[in-house]
Design an enzyme around this catalytic site. Structure first.
Site, mmCIF file in Angstrom:
data_model
loop_
_atom_site.group_PDB
_atom_site.id
_atom_site.type_symbol
_atom_site.label_atom_id
_atom_site.label_comp_id
_atom_site.label_asym_id
_atom_site.label_seq_id
_atom_site.Cartn_x
_atom_site.Cartn_y
_atom_site.Cartn_z
ATOM 1 N N PHE A 19 0.814 -1.230 0.000
ATOM 2 C CA PHE A 19 0.000 0.000 0.000
ATOM 3 C C PHE A 19 0.842 1.273 0.000
ATOM 4 O O PHE A 19 0.362 2.341 0.386
ATOM 5 C CB PHE A 19 -0.993 0.021 1.178
ATOM 6 C CG PHE A 19 -1.753 -1.264 1.329
ATOM 7 C CD1 PHE A 19 -2.641 -1.669 0.341
ATOM 8 C CD2 PHE A 19 -1.553 -2.084 2.416
ATOM 9 C CE1 PHE A 19 -3.333 -2.866 0.460
ATOM 10 C CE2 PHE A 19 -2.244 -3.284 2.537
ATOM 11 C CZ PHE A 19 -3.133 -3.674 1.561
ATOM 12 N N SER A 23 3.429 -0.172 -7.328
ATOM 13 C CA SER A 23 2.978 -0.495 -8.685
ATOM 14 C C SER A 23 2.566 0.762 -9.445
ATOM 15 O O SER A 23 2.829 0.879 -10.645
ATOM 16 C CB SER A 23 1.805 -1.481 -8.630
ATOM 17 O OG SER A 23 2.252 -2.746 -8.191
ATOM 18 N N GLU A 91 6.741 -7.146 -8.230
ATOM 19 C CA GLU A 91 6.628 -8.170 -7.169
ATOM 20 C C GLU A 91 7.894 -9.016 -7.094
ATOM 21 O O GLU A 91 7.853 -10.237 -6.881
ATOM 22 C CB GLU A 91 5.408 -9.072 -7.405
ATOM 23 C CG GLU A 91 4.087 -8.337 -7.487
ATOM 24 C CD GLU A 91 3.509 -7.939 -6.138
ATOM 25 O OE1 GLU A 91 4.178 -8.143 -5.104
ATOM 26 O OE2 GLU A 91 2.382 -7.403 -6.126
#
Ligand code: ZN
Length: 202
Positions: A19, A23, A91
């Site tokens: 959060f 991304s 990721e």
């Protein structure tokens, strides 16, 4: 003033807790590279046994086509990587210990390598081979989330199981929804420690 000779590659890392907007930041950089007409390959680890193209998704709903790999060294064999100007790995904390060597190989051959990764696991420990990539990268950005408990800048990922802090020996989980993870600051981050005596009693 920095100079970026056209043939030189480099590595850059976008890290932080869940959060923290990693991304979104990755996609912001990719959109600008795309506007400049650069050739882009986006990679992410496969979270199951299938090999298929997928999208990297941000919380604001934008996405980008990505190719999935099971192992870091497969990145070098993906279509388009040899010709790419930009190789983005999202990721990246889920890739194996070959990741630093792969990043170095690509950057040495003139690629701009952008790695987005969690730098800490839910226990607050360095995550996999990400620390080695951080050390070798030319540029590192550590993004902050906002602590869900107190509102301070948050650099840790709190794992919750049925609303309670997860234990230190609970296995690492790859993907979590908002109901089981939240961003927290150092002060509010909790890991349920299991001491040896209670394990014996169990
Ligand atoms: Zn806090």
């Amino acid at each position: 003033m920095r100079r970026f000779p056209q043939l030189d590659g480099w590595a850059e890392v976008i890290c932080g807790s869940m959060f923290s907007g990693k991304s979104e930041e990755l996609m912001r950089r990719l959109r600008r590279a795309a506007i400049a007409g650069q050739r882009i390959v986006v990679v992410k680890p496969a979270l199951d046994m299938r090999y298929e193209a997928t999208k990297i998704c941000s919380h604001d709903g934008r996405d980008w086509e990505a190719q999935c790999v099971q192992r870091a060294d497969e990145i070098l064999l993906l279509p388009g990587v040899e010709e790419a100007d930009v190789v983005a790995i999202d990721e990246a904390q889920f890739l194996d210990e070959e990741l630093p060597a792969v990043v170095r190989f690509l950057a040495d051959r003139g690629k701009r390598v952008i790695v987005a990764a969690l730098d800490q696991d839910f226990r607050g420990e360095p995550f996999g081979s990400v620390p080695a990539v951080l050390a070798m990268a030319e540029f590192v950005d550590k993004l902050q989330a906002i602590c869900a408990t107190c509102g301070a800048p948050a650099s840790r990922t709190q794992r919750l199981i049925e609303g309670q802090p997860a234990g230190e020996h609970d296995p690492l989980v790859r993907v979590g929804g908002k109901e089981s993870y939240e961003a927290r600051c150092r002060r509010c981050h909790e890991v349920r420690r299991v001491d040896n005596m209670s394990m014996w009693e169990g």
